[in-house]
Design a protein around this motif. Structure first.
Motif, PDB file in Angstrom:
ATOM      1  N   THR A   1       0.846  -1.191   0.000  1.00 18.25           N
ATOM      2  CA  THR A   1       0.000   0.000   0.000  1.00 18.25           C
ATOM      3  C   THR A   1       0.882   1.242   0.000  1.00 18.25           C
ATOM      4  O   THR A   1       2.058   1.193   0.369  1.00 18.25           O
ATOM      5  N   THR A   2       0.300   2.363  -0.410  1.00 13.78           N
ATOM      6  CA  THR A   2       1.005   3.633  -0.392  1.00 13.78           C
ATOM      7  C   THR A   2       1.402   3.994   1.037  1.00 13.78           C
ATOM      8  O   THR A   2       0.634   3.802   1.977  1.00 13.78           O
ATOM      9  N   GLY A   3       2.614   4.523   1.198  1.00 13.08           N
ATOM     10  CA  GLY A   3       3.094   4.947   2.510  1.00 13.08           C
ATOM     11  C   GLY A   3       4.027   3.974   3.178  1.00 13.08           C
ATOM     12  O   GLY A   3       4.640   4.287   4.198  1.00 13.08           O
ATOM     13  N   GLN A   4       4.177   2.764   2.613  1.00 16.21           N
ATOM     14  CA  GLN A   4       5.108   1.776   3.139  1.00 16.21           C
ATOM     15  C   GLN A   4       6.418   1.872   2.367  1.00 16.21           C
ATOM     16  O   GLN A   4       6.418   2.062   1.155  1.00 16.21           O
ATOM     17  N   PHE A   5       7.534   1.700   3.067  1.00 13.44           N
ATOM     18  CA  PHE A   5       8.838   1.758   2.411  1.00 13.44           C
ATOM     19  C   PHE A   5       9.737   0.587   2.774  1.00 13.44           C
ATOM     20  O   PHE A   5      10.830   0.450   2.235  1.00 13.44           O
ATOM     21  N   ALA A   6       9.297  -0.278   3.698  1.00 15.28           N
ATOM     22  CA  ALA A   6      10.126  -1.372   4.171  1.00 15.28           C
ATOM     23  C   ALA A   6      10.160  -2.507   3.154  1.00 15.28           C
ATOM     24  O   ALA A   6       9.117  -3.010   2.735  1.00 15.28           O
ATOM     25  N   TYR A   7      11.368  -2.907   2.775  1.00 19.31           N
ATOM     26  CA  TYR A   7      11.566  -4.009   1.840  1.00 19.31           C
ATOM     27  C   TYR A   7      12.401  -5.077   2.547  1.00 19.31           C
ATOM     28  O   TYR A   7      13.565  -4.847   2.893  1.00 19.31           O
ATOM     29  N   ALA A   8      11.790  -6.238   2.785  1.00 24.74           N
ATOM     30  CA  ALA A   8      12.472  -7.335   3.469  1.00 24.74           C
ATOM     31  C   ALA A   8      13.184  -8.197   2.437  1.00 24.74           C
ATOM     32  O   ALA A   8      12.581  -9.068   1.804  1.00 24.74           O
TER      33      ALA A   8
ATOM     34  N   THR B   1      -2.615   6.456   2.906  1.00 24.35           N
ATOM     35  CA  THR B   1      -2.614   7.833   2.417  1.00 24.35           C
ATOM     36  C   THR B   1      -1.236   8.195   1.880  1.00 24.35           C
ATOM     37  O   THR B   1      -0.240   7.516   2.150  1.00 24.35           O
ATOM     38  N   THR B   2      -1.164   9.285   1.097  1.00 22.46           N
ATOM     39  CA  THR B   2       0.103   9.658   0.491  1.00 22.46           C
ATOM     40  C   THR B   2       1.139  10.013   1.545  1.00 22.46           C
ATOM     41  O   THR B   2       0.835  10.702   2.533  1.00 22.46           O
ATOM     42  N   PRO B   3       2.376   9.576   1.360  1.00 21.61           N
ATOM     43  CA  PRO B   3       3.433   9.943   2.303  1.00 21.61           C
ATOM     44  C   PRO B   3       4.082  11.279   1.957  1.00 21.61           C
ATOM     45  O   PRO B   3       4.920  11.768   2.720  1.00 21.61           O
ATOM     46  N   ILE B   4       3.728  11.873   0.807  1.00 23.53           N
ATOM     47  CA  ILE B   4       4.328  13.151   0.407  1.00 23.53           C
ATOM     48  C   ILE B   4       3.678  14.263   1.220  1.00 23.53           C
ATOM     49  O   ILE B   4       2.498  14.581   1.051  1.00 23.53           O
ATOM     50  N   THR B   5       4.452  14.850   2.126  1.00 23.03           N
ATOM     51  CA  THR B   5       3.917  15.912   2.979  1.00 23.03           C
ATOM     52  C   THR B   5       4.327  17.303   2.506  1.00 23.03           C
ATOM     53  O   THR B   5       3.690  18.296   2.891  1.00 23.03           O
ATOM     54  N   ASN B   6       5.383  17.385   1.673  1.00 24.75           N
ATOM     55  CA  ASN B   6       5.797  18.696   1.177  1.00 24.75           C
ATOM     56  C   ASN B   6       6.735  18.520  -0.015  1.00 24.75           C
ATOM     57  O   ASN B   6       7.524  17.571  -0.045  1.00 24.75           O
ATOM     58  N   VAL B   7       6.609  19.423  -0.998  1.00 21.52           N
ATOM     59  CA  VAL B   7       7.525  19.461  -2.135  1.00 21.52           C
ATOM     60  C   VAL B   7       7.902  20.925  -2.368  1.00 21.52           C
ATOM     61  O   VAL B   7       7.021  21.782  -2.479  1.00 21.52           O
ATOM     62  N   THR B   8       9.199  21.211  -2.432  1.00 24.68           N
ATOM     63  CA  THR B   8       9.659  22.572  -2.720  1.00 24.68           C
ATOM     64  C   THR B   8      10.469  22.560  -4.006  1.00 24.68           C
ATOM     65  O   THR B   8      11.215  21.615  -4.280  1.00 24.68           O
ATOM     66  N   TYR B   9      10.329  23.635  -4.785  1.00 20.29           N
ATOM     67  CA  TYR B   9      10.999  23.768  -6.073  1.00 20.29           C
ATOM     68  C   TYR B   9      11.854  25.033  -6.037  1.00 20.29           C
ATOM     69  O   TYR B   9      11.335  26.132  -5.859  1.00 20.29           O
TER      70      TYR B   9
ATOM     71  N   THR C   1       9.559  15.846   0.925  1.00 20.92           N
ATOM     72  CA  THR C   1       9.488  15.317   2.284  1.00 20.92           C
ATOM     73  C   THR C   1       8.467  14.185   2.321  1.00 20.92           C
ATOM     74  O   THR C   1       7.300  14.365   1.938  1.00 20.92           O
ATOM     75  N   LEU C   2       8.901  13.013   2.766  1.00 25.39           N
ATOM     76  CA  LEU C   2       8.069  11.812   2.803  1.00 25.39           C
ATOM     77  C   LEU C   2       7.918  11.335   4.240  1.00 25.39           C
ATOM     78  O   LEU C   2       8.910  11.245   4.971  1.00 25.39           O
ATOM     79  N   THR C   3       6.700  11.023   4.631  1.00 27.90           N
ATOM     80  CA  THR C   3       6.427  10.495   5.968  1.00 27.90           C
ATOM     81  C   THR C   3       5.689   9.179   5.832  1.00 27.90           C
ATOM     82  O   THR C   3       4.632   9.114   5.189  1.00 27.90           O
ATOM     83  N   ALA C   4       6.257   8.119   6.392  1.00 25.72           N
ATOM     84  CA  ALA C   4       5.637   6.795   6.296  1.00 25.72           C
ATOM     85  C   ALA C   4       4.239   6.821   6.907  1.00 25.72           C
ATOM     86  O   ALA C   4       4.010   7.441   7.949  1.00 25.72           O
ATOM     87  N   THR C   5       3.302   6.148   6.235  1.00 29.39           N
ATOM     88  CA  THR C   5       1.924   6.068   6.732  1.00 29.39           C
ATOM     89  C   THR C   5       1.493   4.608   6.803  1.00 29.39           C
ATOM     90  O   THR C   5       2.094   3.738   6.172  1.00 29.39           O
ATOM     91  N   THR C   6       0.447   4.357   7.539  1.00 24.93           N
ATOM     92  CA  THR C   6      -0.054   2.993   7.681  1.00 24.93           C
ATOM     93  C   THR C   6      -1.472   2.830   7.160  1.00 24.93           C
ATOM     94  O   THR C   6      -2.002   1.721   7.147  1.00 24.93           O
TER      95      THR C   6
END
Length: 364
Positions: A167-174, A243-251, A235-240
């Motif tokens: 699902t979106t928001g997970q980043f753990a790869y075993a 929901t989207t983990p993207i909390t901020n994008v600056t250009y 900026t990415l924040t893991a979620t459970t």
């Protein structure tokens, strides 16, 4: 490590444009499935599209399919190793990072990997890489045909058909160690997009053939050319909860303000024939600082017998963003709007008449 077919994003629906009225179409997240063999029966999560299907919608941009992925293998203890997933000539996905022992990694990255772009990453202040990351991409093009996306989900699969509940928001790869790993990745957009639907007027098509050679898109800020490069921090924040983990994008603009980035270059030596059926040409851009674009098209004109009568013609169209979007807040990442363009003659043709003027590229 073996990987499979790169897959991506975009809503199937196409926004239509009636003169100055533009309907915004949100672009769905993208995804990547990776496995050892170039076949699959896996069904992607709802809202995700195959990356190659998205790219193949657009004229002469199939080379973007199976683009390399810039990836960071990060650990809970803060260690990180930068690498790439790349698609080989044997039609298999591979990793430039060798994993010889089992362990949990947190995968953060972006697509496509491009020459000249540098990337760096830091773990979340609230809990290191398991809790999220700050990904910085330097020297990205401000305007590009590439759909630039970042990883918003990663998980080890148990087979080519089982993503193990990704699902979106997970980043753990075993990782199991060695070869034969199955990795599933989800991506989301960090650019906005323009989709130019280009066709030839039906009456004009009976008399002339247009072969499109190139299209460039110059971004502007006010009356000045805008910068050709950008540094983007995500900026990415893991979620459970999916929901989207993207909390901020600056250009942050960088580079120079002189380039007119190439959106389209025909793969045909004489140019791509335009017809009465619209062809899609995409341009992605940083949704910050740009107020307008200058679209320049280069093309040849042929008569109905196939004779080249007007070589290397050019047409320019200025696109004022303030007249396209309702408010500046509408210009956000992951949104694409469509502009319909029709090539028409500048005067009423008589079959015996020579070409007295160039045809025009009109925004409908």
């Amino acid at each position: 490590m073996g990987l499979l077919s790169l897959t991506g994003c975009s809503d199937d629906s196409e926004a239509e444009l009636a003169r100055t009225t533009v309907e915004l179409v949100p672009c769905a997240p993208s995804f990547v499935e990776e496995e050892l063999i170039p076949t699959r029966s896996w069904t992607p999560p709802t809202g995700y599209k195959l990356y190659e299907n998205l790219n193949n919608m657009f004229s002469d941009q199939a080379n973007l399919t199976n683009s390399d992925i810039g990836i960071f293998f990060t650990k809970e203890d803060g260690n990180k190793e930068e690498g790439r997933f790349f698609y080989g000539s044997d039609n298999k996905w591979r990793s430039s990072v060798e994993i010889t022992t089992a362990g949990t990694y947190y995968l953060y990255g972006f697509i496509p990997f491009m020459s000249g772009v540098t990337a760096s990453i830091n773990g979340s202040e609230s809990g290191g890489f398991p809790a999220g990351a700050v990904l910085t991409l330097n020297n990205l093009p401000t305007v590009t045909p590439n759909d630039i996306c970042v990883v918003v989900g990663a998980k080890a699969g148990t087979s080519t058909d089982n993503d193990n509940g990704l699902t979106t928001g997970q980043f753990a790869y075993a990782a199991t160690g060695g070869s034969g790993n199955y990795i599933f990745l989800l991506f989301d957009h960090i650019y906005s997009a323009l989709n130019f639907k280009v066709k030839v007027d039906a009456d004009y098509a009976q008399l002339r053939t247009i072969k499109l050679k190139t299209m460039t898109l110059q971004p502007k800020s006010g009356s000045n050319d805008y910068y050709d490069k950008a540094n983007v921090t995500v900026t990415l924040t893991a979620t459970t909860d999916g929901t989207t983990p993207i909390t901020n994008v600056t250009y942050t603009p960088s580079g120079t303000s002189t380039a007119a980035p190439l959106l389209f270059q025909s793969t045909e030596a004489a140019g791509t024939v335009l017809t009465t059926e619209a062809q899609n040409i995409r341009g992605c851009f940083t949704p910050a600082g740009i107020t307008s674009f200058v679209l320049k098209s280069t093309y040849d004109v042929y008569d109905r017998k196939g004779n080249l009568i007007r070589p290397d013609q050019t047409a320019e169209n200025t696109i004022d963003i303030s007249k396209v979007f309702t408010t500046s807040s509408d210009i956000t990442r992951g949104k694409m709007f469509t502009i319909n363009m029709t090539i028409k003659p500048t005067y009423l043709y008589v079959l015996s008449d020579p070409d007295l003027d160039n045809p025009t590229f009109e925004i409908d």
